[in-house]
Design a protein around this motif. Sequence first.
Motif, PDB file in Angstrom:
ATOM      1  N   CYS A   1       0.242   5.802   8.370  1.00 45.28           N
ATOM      2  CA  CYS A   1      -0.071   6.290   7.252  1.00 45.28           C
ATOM      3  C   CYS A   1      -0.106   7.619   6.611  1.00 45.28           C
ATOM      4  O   CYS A   1      -0.043   8.441   7.824  1.00 45.28           O
ATOM      5  CB  CYS A   1      -1.640   5.691   6.970  1.00 45.28           C
ATOM      6  N   THR A   2      -0.280   8.045   5.494  1.00 40.66           N
ATOM      7  CA  THR A   2      -0.470   9.192   5.110  1.00 40.66           C
ATOM      8  C   THR A   2      -1.667   9.803   5.506  1.00 40.66           C
ATOM      9  O   THR A   2      -2.675   8.747   5.696  1.00 40.66           O
ATOM     10  CB  THR A   2       0.000   9.414   3.699  1.00 40.66           C
ATOM     11  N   PRO A   3      -2.130  10.924   5.365  1.00 43.37           N
ATOM     12  CA  PRO A   3      -3.338  11.723   5.676  1.00 43.37           C
ATOM     13  C   PRO A   3      -4.288  11.038   4.741  1.00 43.37           C
ATOM     14  O   PRO A   3      -5.566  11.256   4.944  1.00 43.37           O
ATOM     15  CB  PRO A   3      -3.211  13.194   5.625  1.00 43.37           C
ATOM     16  N   ALA A   4      -3.873  10.507   3.364  1.00 39.36           N
ATOM     17  CA  ALA A   4      -4.914  10.022   2.295  1.00 39.36           C
ATOM     18  C   ALA A   4      -5.841   8.911   2.909  1.00 39.36           C
ATOM     19  O   ALA A   4      -6.697   8.384   2.247  1.00 39.36           O
ATOM     20  CB  ALA A   4      -4.132   9.667   1.278  1.00 39.36           C
ATOM     21  N   THR A   5      -5.403   8.169   4.104  1.00 34.18           N
ATOM     22  CA  THR A   5      -5.776   6.819   4.375  1.00 34.18           C
ATOM     23  C   THR A   5      -5.573   6.757   6.105  1.00 34.18           C
ATOM     24  O   THR A   5      -5.128   7.691   6.744  1.00 34.18           O
ATOM     25  CB  THR A   5      -5.574   5.711   3.643  1.00 34.18           C
ATOM     26  N   THR A   6      -6.314   5.878   6.625  1.00 33.22           N
ATOM     27  CA  THR A   6      -6.040   5.541   7.900  1.00 33.22           C
ATOM     28  C   THR A   6      -5.551   4.227   8.207  1.00 33.22           C
ATOM     29  O   THR A   6      -5.470   3.261   7.244  1.00 33.22           O
ATOM     30  CB  THR A   6      -7.585   5.489   8.736  1.00 33.22           C
TER      31      THR A   6
ATOM     32  N   ASN B   1       0.740  -1.337   0.065  1.00 26.07           N
ATOM     33  CA  ASN B   1      -0.026   0.002   0.195  1.00 26.07           C
ATOM     34  C   ASN B   1       1.041   1.281   0.018  1.00 26.07           C
ATOM     35  O   ASN B   1       1.664   1.641   0.815  1.00 26.07           O
ATOM     36  CB  ASN B   1      -0.913  -0.018   1.255  1.00 26.07           C
ATOM     37  N   GLU B   2       0.766   2.187  -1.115  1.00 24.93           N
ATOM     38  CA  GLU B   2       1.584   3.219  -1.189  1.00 24.93           C
ATOM     39  C   GLU B   2       1.231   4.180  -0.127  1.00 24.93           C
ATOM     40  O   GLU B   2       2.019   5.212   0.199  1.00 24.93           O
ATOM     41  CB  GLU B   2       1.403   3.870  -2.561  1.00 24.93           C
ATOM     42  N   GLU B   3       0.197   4.271   0.820  1.00 25.73           N
ATOM     43  CA  GLU B   3      -0.396   5.086   1.434  1.00 25.73           C
ATOM     44  C   GLU B   3       0.219   4.838   3.117  1.00 25.73           C
ATOM     45  O   GLU B   3       0.312   5.593   3.807  1.00 25.73           O
ATOM     46  CB  GLU B   3      -1.886   5.533   1.686  1.00 25.73           C
ATOM     47  N   VAL B   4       0.978   3.674   3.116  1.00 23.28           N
ATOM     48  CA  VAL B   4       1.476   3.158   4.436  1.00 23.28           C
ATOM     49  C   VAL B   4       2.806   3.698   4.326  1.00 23.28           C
ATOM     50  O   VAL B   4       3.763   3.457   3.493  1.00 23.28           O
ATOM     51  CB  VAL B   4       1.403   1.706   4.563  1.00 23.28           C
ATOM     52  N   ILE B   5       3.187   4.402   5.286  1.00 21.33           N
ATOM     53  CA  ILE B   5       4.816   4.907   5.394  1.00 21.33           C
ATOM     54  C   ILE B   5       5.366   4.115   6.279  1.00 21.33           C
ATOM     55  O   ILE B   5       6.761   3.904   5.777  1.00 21.33           O
ATOM     56  CB  ILE B   5       4.609   6.598   6.400  1.00 21.33           C
ATOM     57  N   PHE B   6       5.130   3.581   7.302  1.00 25.52           N
ATOM     58  CA  PHE B   6       5.709   2.591   8.127  1.00 25.52           C
ATOM     59  C   PHE B   6       4.839   1.403   8.493  1.00 25.52           C
ATOM     60  O   PHE B   6       3.828   1.456   8.911  1.00 25.52           O
ATOM     61  CB  PHE B   6       6.436   3.386   9.279  1.00 25.52           C
ATOM     62  N   ILE B   7       5.367   0.161   8.209  1.00 28.35           N
ATOM     63  CA  ILE B   7       4.734  -1.005   9.012  1.00 28.35           C
ATOM     64  C   ILE B   7       5.967  -1.852   9.570  1.00 28.35           C
ATOM     65  O   ILE B   7       7.006  -1.886   9.126  1.00 28.35           O
ATOM     66  CB  ILE B   7       4.032  -1.666   8.079  1.00 28.35           C
ATOM     67  N   GLY B   8       5.490  -2.230  10.772  1.00 24.55           N
ATOM     68  CA  GLY B   8       6.515  -3.117  11.592  1.00 24.55           C
ATOM     69  C   GLY B   8       5.724  -3.995  12.486  1.00 24.55           C
ATOM     70  O   GLY B   8       4.442  -3.747  12.742  1.00 24.55           O
ATOM     71  N   TYR B   9       6.062  -5.231  12.844  1.00 24.32           N
ATOM     72  CA  TYR B   9       5.322  -5.918  13.758  1.00 24.32           C
ATOM     73  C   TYR B   9       6.334  -6.752  14.587  1.00 24.32           C
ATOM     74  O   TYR B   9       7.716  -6.791  14.318  1.00 24.32           O
ATOM     75  CB  TYR B   9       4.608  -7.016  12.869  1.00 24.32           C
ATOM     76  N   LYS B  10       6.040  -6.896  15.532  1.00 23.29           N
ATOM     77  CA  LYS B  10       6.934  -7.786  16.535  1.00 23.29           C
ATOM     78  C   LYS B  10       6.214  -8.754  17.469  1.00 23.29           C
ATOM     79  O   LYS B  10       4.671  -8.631  17.433  1.00 23.29           O
ATOM     80  CB  LYS B  10       7.673  -6.844  17.656  1.00 23.29           C
TER      81      LYS B  10
END
Length: 124
Positions: free
Chosen positions: A79-84, A55-64
């Motif tokens: 996410c960017t302001p374009a999505t939640t 997803n191009e609107e996701v700035i950062f994703i991490g899991y632990k």
Amino acid sequence: FGPMNKPTADWNLDIEGDVKLTMQEDTKVENAVTFRINKEDHTLGNIVASKLTENEEVIFIGYKIPHPLRHEVELKVHCTPATTPVKALNDALDGLFMDLDNIEQQFAEQLDQTKGRDDQSPMF
């Protein structure tokens, strides 16, 4: 090790009343959320995180996995302001379901082709 490290018998069962998913908004980063998924492990964490990276609107994703003896996954989504983050997670899960449907369809097609070949092969 001993019984102290032994997981309980219901560690991976969804029991009525258990909360499967919780969400906590980040107080320091705007439009960021930490999702906690109960009774899951790296299998789900990795595949969901990988799908979210598409997803191009996701700035950062991490899991632990917060602790090896606790069966839960924490997903951090910014996410960017374009999505939640909630919409991004829903879209990722929808995409995974579509991927699984495609795999199931391809498997069924290959199985049908294999059955067709087996019916025509001579018996010895």
